[in-house]
Design a protein around this motif. Structure first.
Motif, PDB file in Angstrom:
ATOM      1  N   UNK A 180       0.818  -1.207   0.000  1.00 35.49           N
ATOM      2  CA  UNK A 180       0.000   0.000   0.000  1.00 35.49           C
ATOM      3  C   UNK A 180       0.851   1.255   0.000  1.00 35.49           C
ATOM      4  N   UNK A 181       2.055   1.183   0.518  1.00 35.99           N
ATOM      5  CA  UNK A 181       2.909   2.361   0.633  1.00 35.99           C
ATOM      6  C   UNK A 181       4.153   2.291  -0.236  1.00 35.99           C
ATOM      7  N   UNK A 182       4.053   1.746  -1.447  1.00 34.58           N
ATOM      8  CA  UNK A 182       5.236   1.568  -2.297  1.00 34.58           C
ATOM      9  C   UNK A 182       5.966   2.875  -2.591  1.00 34.58           C
ATOM     10  N   UNK A 183       5.241   3.964  -2.722  1.00 31.06           N
ATOM     11  CA  UNK A 183       5.888   5.247  -2.995  1.00 31.06           C
ATOM     12  C   UNK A 183       6.867   5.643  -1.915  1.00 31.06           C
ATOM     13  N   UNK A 184       6.645   5.154  -0.702  1.00 36.66           N
ATOM     14  CA  UNK A 184       7.555   5.468   0.397  1.00 36.66           C
ATOM     15  C   UNK A 184       8.965   4.968   0.117  1.00 36.66           C
ATOM     16  N   UNK A 185       9.091   3.870  -0.606  1.00 40.91           N
ATOM     17  CA  UNK A 185      10.421   3.317  -0.864  1.00 40.91           C
ATOM     18  C   UNK A 185      11.297   4.288  -1.651  1.00 40.91           C
ATOM     19  N   UNK A 186      10.706   4.996  -2.610  1.00 41.77           N
ATOM     20  CA  UNK A 186      11.467   5.983  -3.370  1.00 41.77           C
ATOM     21  C   UNK A 186      11.841   7.175  -2.483  1.00 41.77           C
ATOM     22  N   UNK A 187      10.882   7.664  -1.721  1.00 41.22           N
ATOM     23  CA  UNK A 187      11.136   8.808  -0.845  1.00 41.22           C
ATOM     24  C   UNK A 187      12.230   8.487   0.165  1.00 41.22           C
ATOM     25  N   UNK A 188      12.172   7.317   0.761  1.00 40.71           N
ATOM     26  CA  UNK A 188      13.157   6.925   1.767  1.00 40.71           C
ATOM     27  C   UNK A 188      14.539   6.766   1.138  1.00 40.71           C
ATOM     28  N   UNK A 189      14.611   6.180  -0.058  1.00 43.91           N
ATOM     29  CA  UNK A 189      15.898   6.022  -0.731  1.00 43.91           C
ATOM     30  C   UNK A 189      16.529   7.375  -1.015  1.00 43.91           C
ATOM     31  N   UNK A 190      15.722   8.326  -1.473  1.00 44.51           N
ATOM     32  CA  UNK A 190      16.241   9.665  -1.768  1.00 44.51           C
ATOM     33  C   UNK A 190      16.685  10.360  -0.486  1.00 44.51           C
ATOM     34  N   UNK A 191      15.940  10.173   0.596  1.00 44.18           N
ATOM     35  CA  UNK A 191      16.295  10.806   1.874  1.00 44.18           C
ATOM     36  C   UNK A 191      17.608  10.265   2.430  1.00 44.18           C
ATOM     37  N   UNK A 195      -7.003 -13.127   4.780  1.00 46.88           N
ATOM     38  CA  UNK A 195      -5.943 -13.980   4.225  1.00 46.88           C
ATOM     39  C   UNK A 195      -6.051 -14.192   2.716  1.00 46.88           C
ATOM     40  N   UNK A 196      -6.598 -13.189   2.014  1.00 49.58           N
ATOM     41  CA  UNK A 196      -6.590 -13.266   0.560  1.00 49.58           C
ATOM     42  C   UNK A 196      -5.144 -13.175   0.074  1.00 49.58           C
ATOM     43  N   UNK A 197      -4.818 -13.793  -1.070  1.00 43.78           N
ATOM     44  CA  UNK A 197      -3.446 -13.682  -1.588  1.00 43.78           C
ATOM     45  C   UNK A 197      -3.087 -12.225  -1.877  1.00 43.78           C
ATOM     46  N   UNK A 198      -1.907 -11.813  -1.428  1.00 42.64           N
ATOM     47  CA  UNK A 198      -1.431 -10.460  -1.735  1.00 42.64           C
ATOM     48  C   UNK A 198      -0.732 -10.500  -3.089  1.00 42.64           C
ATOM     49  N   UNK A 199      -0.292  -9.360  -3.557  1.00 45.05           N
ATOM     50  CA  UNK A 199       0.395  -9.293  -4.844  1.00 45.05           C
ATOM     51  C   UNK A 199       1.713 -10.056  -4.816  1.00 45.05           C
ATOM     52  N   UNK A 200       2.330 -10.191  -3.643  1.00 43.66           N
ATOM     53  CA  UNK A 200       3.579 -10.945  -3.576  1.00 43.66           C
ATOM     54  C   UNK A 200       3.341 -12.427  -3.858  1.00 43.66           C
ATOM     55  N   UNK A 201       2.129 -12.901  -3.621  1.00 45.52           N
ATOM     56  CA  UNK A 201       1.779 -14.285  -3.963  1.00 45.52           C
ATOM     57  C   UNK A 201       1.722 -14.470  -5.472  1.00 45.52           C
ATOM     58  N   UNK A 202       1.615 -13.370  -6.184  1.00 49.78           N
ATOM     59  CA  UNK A 202       1.526 -13.407  -7.647  1.00 49.78           C
ATOM     60  C   UNK A 202       2.811 -12.917  -8.310  1.00 49.78           C
ATOM     61  N   UNK A 203       3.900 -12.890  -7.551  1.00 46.68           N
ATOM     62  CA  UNK A 203       5.200 -12.596  -8.134  1.00 46.68           C
ATOM     63  C   UNK A 203       5.755 -11.197  -7.935  1.00 46.68           C
ATOM     64  N   UNK A 204       5.027 -10.299  -7.284  1.00 39.01           N
ATOM     65  CA  UNK A 204       5.575  -8.966  -7.030  1.00 39.01           C
ATOM     66  C   UNK A 204       6.745  -9.109  -6.049  1.00 39.01           C
ATOM     67  N   UNK A 205       7.873  -8.542  -6.408  1.00 45.06           N
ATOM     68  CA  UNK A 205       9.102  -8.682  -5.644  1.00 45.06           C
ATOM     69  C   UNK A 205       9.421  -7.352  -4.958  1.00 45.06           C
ATOM     70  N   UNK A 206       9.110  -7.260  -3.676  1.00 43.34           N
ATOM     71  CA  UNK A 206       9.311  -6.007  -2.939  1.00 43.34           C
ATOM     72  C   UNK A 206      10.779  -5.605  -2.845  1.00 43.34           C
ATOM     73  N   UNK A 207      11.671  -6.565  -2.687  1.00 38.88           N
ATOM     74  CA  UNK A 207      13.096  -6.243  -2.612  1.00 38.88           C
ATOM     75  C   UNK A 207      13.578  -5.658  -3.942  1.00 38.88           C
ATOM     76  N   UNK A 208      13.100  -6.184  -5.055  1.00 34.71           N
ATOM     77  CA  UNK A 208      13.477  -5.649  -6.371  1.00 34.71           C
ATOM     78  C   UNK A 208      12.915  -4.245  -6.565  1.00 34.71           C
ATOM     79  N   UNK A 209      11.716  -4.007  -6.068  1.00 36.01           N
ATOM     80  CA  UNK A 209      11.135  -2.656  -6.151  1.00 36.01           C
ATOM     81  C   UNK A 209      11.981  -1.682  -5.351  1.00 36.01           C
ATOM     82  N   UNK A 210      12.362  -2.073  -4.129  1.00 28.62           N
ATOM     83  CA  UNK A 210      13.214  -1.203  -3.308  1.00 28.62           C
ATOM     84  C   UNK A 210      14.540  -0.933  -4.018  1.00 28.62           C
TER      85      UNK A 210
END
Length: 192
Positions: A80-91, A111-126
């Motif tokens: 839900x807060x993916x934009x934070x990763x860019x802001x934090x990296x810049x800071x 307990x519905x499947x999240x996007x990471x269950x469908x292959x979204x890679x949070x570490x790669x996004x960061x």
């Protein structure tokens, strides 16, 4: 092959040598797991702030540059807060670590499947946002290495694959005003 590490044991390992580490938790299970390791004035539990844990952690890291800050949150909240990763990296807050407990589920809503269950890679996004130190942990040796790394200088983003499932809830205080005042007092910024 297991579906992931035990979430409660993971958080206990991360907090075992926490000393004066400031801890910000995401909603739900992240808060319960940190509270299960012992409620402390250095713990700031978020209630009703879905997607906000990483940015609260950044604000705290910038305001307290001499203290190490750890954000413990879940995959649903981080998504839900993916934009934070860019802001934090810049800071570039060198005293901030973010750990995402990834069970590949939206645990607080059924307990519905999240996007990471469908292959979204949070570490790669960061990494794509500019984080230099990112990792995905899926085993005990990786967890042991991460538990040491969260106390070192430099921004750090880690995803830990945890097994889905509920643990007994250990509810920390839920009064936001009380938590803010207690946390500020623990930092020496206000009267208890």
């Amino acid at each position: 092959m297991s579906e992931g590490l035990d979430r409660r044991a993971v958080v206990a390992a991360l907090l075992a040598g926490r000393h004066d580490l400031l801890v910000v938790t995401g909603l739900g299970s992240a808060s319960y797991d940190v509270a299960a390791c012992g409620d402390r004035v250095e713990n700031f539990y978020l209630w009703g702030a879905m997607g906000g844990a990483a940015m609260v952690g950044l604000g705290l890291a910038l305001a307290q540059p001499e203290r190490r800050v750890l954000v413990v949150t879940g995959d649903g909240e981080m998504l839900m807060g993916l934009g934070a990763l860019a802001t934090i990296a810049v800071a570039g807050a060198r005293n901030l670590a973010i750990v995402v407990l990834d069970n590949r589920r939206y645990g607080e809503t059924g307990a519905q499947p999240s996007h990471t269950a469908h292959g979204v890679n949070l570490a790669a996004i960061a990494k794509g946002c500019g984080w230099e130190n990112t990792s995905t942990i899926a085993d005990e040796p990786g967890l042991d290495q991460l538990a040491r790394a969260i106390h070192r200088d430099g921004p750090l983003f880690a995803v830990i694959r945890i097994a889905p499932g509920e643990k007994p809830r250990v509810l920390p205080p839920r009064d936001g005003a009380f938590l803010a005042q207690r946390f500020r007092a623990g930092l020496g910024l206000a009267e208890p």
